[in-house]
Scaffold this motif. Structure first.
Motif, mmCIF file in Angstrom:
data_model
loop_
_atom_site.group_PDB
_atom_site.id
_atom_site.type_symbol
_atom_site.label_atom_id
_atom_site.label_comp_id
_atom_site.label_asym_id
_atom_site.label_seq_id
_atom_site.Cartn_x
_atom_site.Cartn_y
_atom_site.Cartn_z
ATOM 1 N N PRO A 174 1.064 -0.837 -0.307
ATOM 2 C CA PRO A 174 -0.356 0.144 0.253
ATOM 3 C C PRO A 174 1.203 1.142 0.115
ATOM 4 N N HIS A 175 2.390 1.381 0.623
ATOM 5 C CA HIS A 175 3.170 2.663 0.617
ATOM 6 C C HIS A 175 4.269 2.586 -0.014
ATOM 7 N N LYS A 176 4.552 2.129 -1.115
ATOM 8 C CA LYS A 176 5.858 1.828 -1.653
ATOM 9 C C LYS A 176 5.392 2.681 -3.187
ATOM 10 N N GLY A 177 6.399 3.755 -3.540
ATOM 11 C CA GLY A 177 6.259 4.752 -4.058
ATOM 12 C C GLY A 177 4.908 5.368 -4.203
ATOM 13 N N SER A 186 -2.175 3.034 -1.489
ATOM 14 C CA SER A 186 -2.217 2.748 -2.742
ATOM 15 C C SER A 186 -3.421 1.897 -2.040
ATOM 16 N N THR A 187 -4.286 0.873 -3.282
ATOM 17 C CA THR A 187 -5.614 0.139 -2.137
ATOM 18 C C THR A 187 -5.526 -0.840 -3.267
ATOM 19 N N LEU A 188 -6.145 -2.112 -2.508
ATOM 20 C CA LEU A 188 -6.156 -3.371 -3.584
ATOM 21 C C LEU A 188 -6.885 -3.125 -4.662
ATOM 22 N N GLN A 189 -7.195 -3.806 -5.603
ATOM 23 C CA GLN A 189 -8.372 -3.942 -6.612
ATOM 24 C C GLN A 189 -9.631 -4.772 -6.071
ATOM 25 N N LYS A 190 -10.475 -4.649 -6.168
ATOM 26 C CA LYS A 190 -11.815 -4.661 -5.447
ATOM 27 C C LYS A 190 -11.539 -6.150 -5.408
ATOM 28 N N ASN A 191 -11.572 -6.951 -4.704
ATOM 29 C CA ASN A 191 -11.987 -8.482 -4.639
ATOM 30 C C ASN A 191 -11.821 -8.707 -3.220
ATOM 31 N N THR A 198 -5.617 -12.470 2.233
ATOM 32 C CA THR A 198 -4.010 -11.849 2.085
ATOM 33 C C THR A 198 -3.472 -11.202 3.391
ATOM 34 N N CYS A 199 -5.548 -10.133 3.604
ATOM 35 C CA CYS A 199 -4.751 -9.560 4.937
ATOM 36 C C CYS A 199 -6.132 -8.515 5.439
ATOM 37 N N TYR A 200 -6.711 -9.565 5.425
ATOM 38 C CA TYR A 200 -8.137 -9.251 6.611
ATOM 39 C C TYR A 200 -8.779 -7.668 6.215
ATOM 40 N N GLY A 203 -6.007 -4.655 2.501
ATOM 41 C CA GLY A 203 -5.172 -4.395 1.318
ATOM 42 C C GLY A 203 -6.425 -3.142 0.515
ATOM 43 N N TYR A 204 -7.110 -2.745 1.264
ATOM 44 C CA TYR A 204 -8.118 -1.753 0.981
ATOM 45 C C TYR A 204 -7.764 -0.673 1.957
ATOM 46 N N HIS A 205 -6.364 -0.536 1.793
ATOM 47 C CA HIS A 205 -5.671 0.610 2.811
ATOM 48 C C HIS A 205 -5.546 2.179 2.326
ATOM 49 N N LEU A 206 -6.071 2.793 1.825
ATOM 50 C CA LEU A 206 -6.147 3.664 1.425
ATOM 51 C C LEU A 206 -8.043 4.136 2.312
ATOM 52 N N GLU A 207 -8.482 3.099 2.101
ATOM 53 C CA GLU A 207 -9.697 3.060 2.658
ATOM 54 C C GLU A 207 -9.670 3.182 3.786
ATOM 55 N N HIS A 208 -8.295 2.596 4.688
ATOM 56 C CA HIS A 208 -8.545 2.471 6.172
ATOM 57 C C HIS A 208 -8.000 3.546 6.503
ATOM 58 N N HIS A 209 -6.979 3.859 5.906
ATOM 59 C CA HIS A 209 -6.883 5.739 6.395
ATOM 60 C C HIS A 209 -7.615 6.507 6.451
ATOM 61 N N GLN A 210 -8.861 6.534 5.348
ATOM 62 C CA GLN A 210 -9.877 7.324 5.439
ATOM 63 C C GLN A 210 -10.362 7.358 6.502
ATOM 64 N N GLU A 211 -10.639 5.927 6.507
ATOM 65 C CA GLU A 211 -12.000 6.121 8.080
ATOM 66 C C GLU A 211 -11.101 4.869 9.300
ATOM 67 N N PRO A 212 -9.996 5.470 9.495
ATOM 68 C CA PRO A 212 -9.484 4.525 10.495
ATOM 69 C C PRO A 212 -10.214 3.860 11.102
#
Length: 224
Positions: A174-177, A186-191, A198-200, A203-212
């Motif tokens: 999510p944070h590389k680059g 970044s965020t994992l493609q919706k699946n 992969t990680c509970y 991978g929807y990591h942008l969404e986690h930062h937006q709504e921690p």
């Protein structure tokens, strides 16, 4: 919007902890054969349950397990200690530092120098000498009653593999680059199936930062 039962977070957390405990108990008592393919599948299952322990502690860090602070923090303490003898207060401070200073020199979860250097910096920020001592004592006590091969295969190895799972899918990818958002994520493609395995859903990591304050088991709902 449908109201979430205030006890659901506790139930989810206790379910993860219970599944981890029962699985570990049975695996440590298993007289297995090395040529049984189920052995290696169970290593991966146990790895995923270890990751669930850490994700449960992470939810506690954001206060999403229980509105009762003592209950919330107790489950956080328990989960992260069972994971690998970690101390919740230290991880709590480091994790909120990550959210406050994401992608900067003050971010304990960031190192812009490739996978392995980043991984070892990540681990060194969280692992302490006292934690290693606790785990060494636990190992030597457990091997009084448990076959050492079971300990290594189902207690030690899954927890180590889990650190790679958490780091790769929850931090590195999510944070590389570079990113064009304030959370540098970044965020994992919706699946949802892949995201859970992969990680509970982290991978929807942008969404986690937006709504921690969205618990892991609700995080998929933030994915557009």
């Amino acid at each position: 919007m449908k109201t979430i039962n205030p006890y659901t977070g506790i139930l989810v957390a206790l379910t993860v902890i219970t599944c981890w405990f029962i699985s570990l108990y049975l695996l440590l008592a298993w007289d297995f054969a090395w040529n049984n393919p189920l052995v290696y599948l169970m290593v991966l299952v146990q790895m995923h349950l270890y990751t669930g322990l850490f994700i449960t502690a992470h939810d506690a860090m954001h206060g999403t397990i229980s509105a009762n602070k003592k209950t919330n923090n107790f489950i956080g303490y328990l989960s992260v200690f069972l994971y690998a003898g970690f101390f919740y207060n230290r991880l709590y401070a480091k994790h909120h530092q990550h959210h406050s200073y994401v992608h900067t020199k003050e971010d304990p979860d960031f190192a812009p120098h490739g996978f392995w250097k980043w991984y070892f910096r990540f681990m060194l920020n969280y692992v302490t000498v006292i934690q290693l001592v606790i785990m060494a004592i636990a190992y030597n006590v457990l091997k009084i009653w448990v076959d050492e091969r079971n300990l290594l295969l189902f207690w030690v190895l899954p927890s180590l593999l889990s650190t790679f799972q958490l780091f790769y899918f929850g931090t590195y990818l999510p944070h590389k680059g570079e990113h064009d958002n304030e959370y540098h994520s970044s965020t994992l493609q919706k699946n949802h199936l892949v995201a859970f395995i992969t990680c509970y859903f982290f991978g929807y990591h942008l969404e986690h930062h937006q709504e921690p304050r969205m618990p892991w088991w609700q995080l998929y709902k933030t994915k557009g």
